[in-house]
Structures are given as structure tokens and as C-alpha cells.
Design a protein around this motif. Structure first.
Motif, PDB file in Angstrom:
ATOM      1  N   UNK A  72      71.481  42.108  -6.415  1.00 18.90           N
ATOM      2  CA  UNK A  72      72.828  42.305  -5.860  1.00 18.90           C
ATOM      3  C   UNK A  72      72.770  43.224  -4.639  1.00 18.90           C
ATOM      4  N   UNK A  73      72.021  44.316  -4.776  1.00 19.87           N
ATOM      5  CA  UNK A  73      71.891  45.262  -3.663  1.00 19.87           C
ATOM      6  C   UNK A  73      71.212  44.601  -2.464  1.00 19.87           C
ATOM      7  N   UNK A  74      70.162  43.841  -2.728  1.00 15.23           N
ATOM      8  CA  UNK A  74      69.456  43.153  -1.654  1.00 15.23           C
ATOM      9  C   UNK A  74      70.372  42.153  -0.966  1.00 15.23           C
ATOM     10  N   UNK A  75      71.151  41.459  -1.752  1.00 16.27           N
ATOM     11  CA  UNK A  75      72.094  40.480  -1.197  1.00 16.27           C
ATOM     12  C   UNK A  75      73.105  41.171  -0.292  1.00 16.27           C
ATOM     13  N   UNK A  76      73.609  42.321  -0.718  1.00 15.61           N
ATOM     14  CA  UNK A  76      74.568  43.065   0.102  1.00 15.61           C
ATOM     15  C   UNK A  76      73.932  43.523   1.408  1.00 15.61           C
ATOM     16  N   UNK A  77      72.689  43.997   1.318  1.00 19.24           N
ATOM     17  CA  UNK A  77      71.992  44.449   2.529  1.00 19.24           C
ATOM     18  C   UNK A  77      71.744  43.280   3.484  1.00 19.24           C
ATOM     19  N   UNK A  78      71.383  42.126   2.904  1.00 19.29           N
ATOM     20  CA  UNK A  78      71.167  40.946   3.751  1.00 19.29           C
ATOM     21  C   UNK A  78      72.472  40.503   4.415  1.00 19.29           C
ATOM     22  N   UNK A  79      73.572  40.576   3.678  1.00 18.81           N
ATOM     23  CA  UNK A  79      74.871  40.232   4.261  1.00 18.81           C
ATOM     24  C   UNK A  79      75.209  41.150   5.428  1.00 18.81           C
ATOM     25  N   UNK A  80      74.972  42.458   5.243  1.00 16.01           N
ATOM     26  CA  UNK A  80      75.238  43.413   6.320  1.00 16.01           C
ATOM     27  C   UNK A  80      74.359  43.116   7.538  1.00 16.01           C
ATOM     28  N   UNK A  81      73.071  42.843   7.282  1.00 16.32           N
ATOM     29  CA  UNK A  81      72.152  42.553   8.384  1.00 16.32           C
ATOM     30  C   UNK A  81      72.561  41.273   9.102  1.00 16.32           C
ATOM     31  N   UNK A  82      72.985  40.272   8.337  1.00 17.31           N
ATOM     32  CA  UNK A  82      73.421  39.009   8.956  1.00 17.31           C
ATOM     33  C   UNK A  82      74.684  39.235   9.788  1.00 17.31           C
ATOM     34  N   UNK A  83      75.611  40.034   9.285  1.00 17.53           N
ATOM     35  CA  UNK A  83      76.825  40.346  10.051  1.00 17.53           C
ATOM     36  C   UNK A  83      76.476  41.050  11.360  1.00 17.53           C
ATOM     37  N   UNK A  84      75.568  42.031  11.276  1.00 20.12           N
ATOM     38  CA  UNK A  84      75.174  42.776  12.478  1.00 20.12           C
ATOM     39  C   UNK A  84      74.463  41.849  13.467  1.00 20.12           C
ATOM     40  N   UNK A  85      73.596  40.993  12.943  1.00 18.76           N
ATOM     41  CA  UNK A  85      72.896  40.053  13.822  1.00 18.76           C
ATOM     42  C   UNK A  85      73.891  39.096  14.468  1.00 18.76           C
ATOM     43  N   UNK A  86      74.884  38.668  13.702  1.00 20.84           N
ATOM     44  CA  UNK A  86      75.907  37.786  14.257  1.00 20.84           C
ATOM     45  C   UNK A  86      76.693  38.463  15.362  1.00 20.84           C
ATOM     46  N   UNK A  87      77.047  39.731  15.154  1.00 21.50           N
ATOM     47  CA  UNK A  87      77.783  40.484  16.182  1.00 21.50           C
ATOM     48  C   UNK A  87      76.937  40.642  17.442  1.00 21.50           C
TER      49      UNK A  87
END
Length: 118
Positions: A72-87
């Protein structure tokens, strides 16, 4: 001859009388005592196996929970990284669009100047 049958019968009864199961444990023979010890050892081993099984079940549940939490924690971190990469990608795309627009404007200006000189 009859006497022989009586003697054999009495001998057989005497032998069978000695084979009766004794209720008093102090009168148990060596095989009976050994059997009881084996039964006790088997029962104790079974109890220890049950306890070990419960411990393994608990450990497996804890490991499963920890793995779930980590996923769950890894998934949240990946989501944050994907959001930042998208921005970052959006910003880079906008900047590239601005530069292309400026380049297009310069090309248009240059073309307009050439037309005016003719």
C-alpha cells in the motif's frame, strides 16, 4: 485318553488366565508400560505440533499484513511519483509549445519581411 484332554484344557485355561488384562497399572508388564510411555510421548508431540502450527499461522498473518502495508505504501509513493512526473511532463510540453510558437512567429516575421522587400 480323557485324562489327556482334561490336562490340556486345564493347561490352556491356566495360560489364558495369565493373559488377562490387569487394571492395576503397577501390575502392568514391560510392554504395557512401554506402550503407555509411547502414547504419552505421542500426545505431547501432537500438542507441541499444534502449538507450532498456531505460531506459524500467527507469523504468516503478521507477514501478510506487513506485506500488504508495504504494498500500500509503495503504491502511494508510486502514485505521487507518477503525479509529479505528469506535472513535469505537462510543464515541459507547455514550454516546448511556447518555444515552437515563438519560432513560428519569427519565421512568419522573416517571411513577411521577405515579401515586403520584393
Amino acid at each position: 485318553m480323557m485324562m489327556r484332554y482334561v490336562a490340556v484344557t486345564l493347561t490352556a485355561l491356566a495360560l489364558l488366565g495369565g493373559c488377562q488384562k490387569k487394571e492395576d497399572p503397577s501390575e502392568a508388564g514391560p510392554a504395557e508400560r512401554a506402550g503407555r510411555k509411547i502414547d504419552q510421548a505421542t500426545e505431547q508431540a501432537g500438542q507441541k505440533l499444534d502449538q507450532a502450527g498456531h505460531k506459524l499461522d500467527n507469523a504468516a498473518q503478521q507477514a501478510s499484513q506487513q506485506l500488504s502495508d508495504a504494498a500500500k505504501e509503495t503504491s502511494q509513493q508510486l502514485d505521487k511519483a507518477a503525479d509529479k512526473a505528469g506535472e513535469t511532463l505537462n510543464s515541459a510540453t507547455k514550454e516546448a509549445g511556447r518555444k515552437l510558437e515563438r519560432a513560428g512567429e519569427k519565421m512568419q516575421s522573416a517571411a513577411d519581411e521577405r515579401e515586403a522587400k520584393k
